[in-house]
Design a protein around this motif. Sequence first.
Motif, PDB file in Angstrom:
ATOM      1  N   TYR A   1       8.998  -1.096 -10.771  1.00  0.00           N
ATOM      2  CA  TYR A   1       9.126  -1.412  -9.332  1.00  0.00           C
ATOM      3  C   TYR A   1       9.999  -0.403  -8.641  1.00  0.00           C
ATOM      4  CZ  TYR A   1      13.830  -3.413  -9.922  1.00  0.00           C
ATOM      5  OH  TYR A   1      15.166  -3.588 -10.188  1.00  0.00           O
ATOM      6  N   THR A   2      10.913   0.218  -9.414  1.00  0.00           N
ATOM      7  CA  THR A   2      11.767   1.239  -8.796  1.00  0.00           C
ATOM      8  C   THR A   2      10.953   2.452  -8.367  1.00  0.00           C
ATOM      9  OG1 THR A   2      12.244   1.879 -11.060  1.00  0.00           O
ATOM     10  CG2 THR A   2      13.957   0.663  -9.883  1.00  0.00           C
TER      11      THR A   2
ATOM     12  N   GLN B   1       9.277   1.439  -5.262  1.00  0.00           N
ATOM     13  CA  GLN B   1      10.295   1.403  -4.214  1.00  0.00           C
ATOM     14  C   GLN B   1      10.609   2.821  -3.737  1.00  0.00           C
ATOM     15  OE1 GLN B   1      12.174  -1.919  -3.453  1.00  0.00           O
ATOM     16  NE2 GLN B   1      11.860  -0.630  -1.649  1.00  0.00           N
TER      17      GLN B   1
ATOM     18  N   GLY C   1      11.348  -7.575  -0.768  1.00  0.00           N
ATOM     19  CA  GLY C   1      12.007  -6.869  -1.861  1.00  0.00           C
ATOM     20  C   GLY C   1      11.037  -6.752  -3.017  1.00  0.00           C
TER      21      GLY C   1
ATOM     22  N   ASN D   1      10.494  -6.654  -7.131  1.00  0.00           N
ATOM     23  CA  ASN D   1      11.158  -7.087  -8.348  1.00  0.00           C
ATOM     24  C   ASN D   1      10.208  -6.976  -9.519  1.00  0.00           C
ATOM     25  OD1 ASN D   1      13.901  -8.136  -8.636  1.00  0.00           O
ATOM     26  ND2 ASN D   1      13.358  -9.273  -6.766  1.00  0.00           N
ATOM     27  N   CYS D   2      10.788  -6.778 -10.661  1.00  0.00           N
ATOM     28  CA  CYS D   2       9.972  -6.635 -11.863  1.00  0.00           C
ATOM     29  C   CYS D   2       9.798  -7.994 -12.515  1.00  0.00           C
ATOM     30  CB  CYS D   2      10.686  -5.674 -12.825  1.00  0.00           C
ATOM     31  SG  CYS D   2       9.625  -5.191 -14.178  1.00  0.00           S
TER      32      CYS D   2
ATOM     33  N   CYS E   1       6.281  -9.095  -5.079  1.00  0.00           N
ATOM     34  CA  CYS E   1       6.445  -8.567  -3.715  1.00  0.00           C
ATOM     35  C   CYS E   1       6.116  -9.688  -2.738  1.00  0.00           C
ATOM     36  CB  CYS E   1       5.495  -7.384  -3.529  1.00  0.00           C
ATOM     37  SG  CYS E   1       5.362  -6.843  -1.835  1.00  0.00           S
TER      38      CYS E   1
END
Lengths: 122, 252
Positions: free
Chosen positions: B142-143, B146, B172, B174-175, B182
């Motif tokens: 997810y980073t 992002q 936000g 998130n994994c 999402c």
Amino acid sequence: MWLPVTGLILGIILGFLFSVEIPLGVVKYTAIAILAAVDTILGGLRAQLEERFDLSIFLTGFFANTLFAALLTAIGDLLGVDIYLGAVIAFSIRIFSNVGFIRRDLLERYWQGLRATVTSKQ
Amino acid sequence: MHLVEHAPRSWRVTRLQAALAVVLAVAGFLAVTQIRNELLIRQQLRLPSQRLEELGFMLREMERNRGAMEAQIEQIRGQLHAYEQGAAQGRVQLEALGRQLEVFRAQAGHIPMAGPGVIVGLDDSPFPLRPGDDPNTVILHYTDLQGVLNELWASGAEAVAVNGERMITTTGLNCVGTTILCNAKRIAPPYRIVAIGDTDQMARYLARADGVVAGLRAFGFPVKVTRAGRLTVPAYRGSYRFTHAAPAAPER
């Protein structure tokens, strides 16, 4: 007898010939005056039948009653009281009683005449 | 003698009869006139003259009432005029507010947007894992997503959606296992980022040598950036809920 009848007819004819418009406010007064006149005439007729007719009384009665009835109605209007109703009742009662007397007088005359013829035959 | 006695008597009778005739004529005239007038009144007004006075009184009363009512009408009309003016003003204000609301809704992501932009396609690495390799090296995190999104925002994206999920102020990433959360929804690879904005600027920014895209490509992730003349970004389908935050009074 023909002259009064002629007068009445003449008056009626004149009334039909000349259309005098009476204002709305005065109609009440003339109505009561006519009632007074009728009463006086019947009174005169009765007096004549009872053989105590007086011309001056009749004439003054006719005009005075007529005018006074109208005046009374006017006063009643001023006071806010329906005095003319009282006058109507009074004149009506008098007219009825006069008619009653006239009827009785006429009947009496008729009986008298009948009796007279009977006695004359006898 | 007979004549002398007789003449005054017949004359007297005639005078009496004449007087009677005059009186009767007057009475008859009066009666006929009265009857004609009464008939005329009834014909014209369709009611007997006795009721005229009462009706006249009622008429006066009604006329007075009417005057009062007319004044009232005038007053009410004035009020109506004022209200109408107010309503017209209100309408204008309402229209302005509606336009403002539309802008706010667009800014909050509550309405779908359309325009030119770029599509960024991302997927896990197609390289097969060899024994002993860290699986994180082939899974898109997810980073990474992002990072791409940040670069898009930084290069002027105005409306962005990932796999049909609109990015809003509270979004936000998130994994969650092998998927990404999402807007409280799981989205799975392949990821398709649609960004509306300055196409050239975004594309150039993404294509930088030290950018996130270049880094992902260096690790073997397939990243595809395509420009599009017309894209649509859907509206945010969730809701906002403020349980703790409340609008603060504006600072002066």
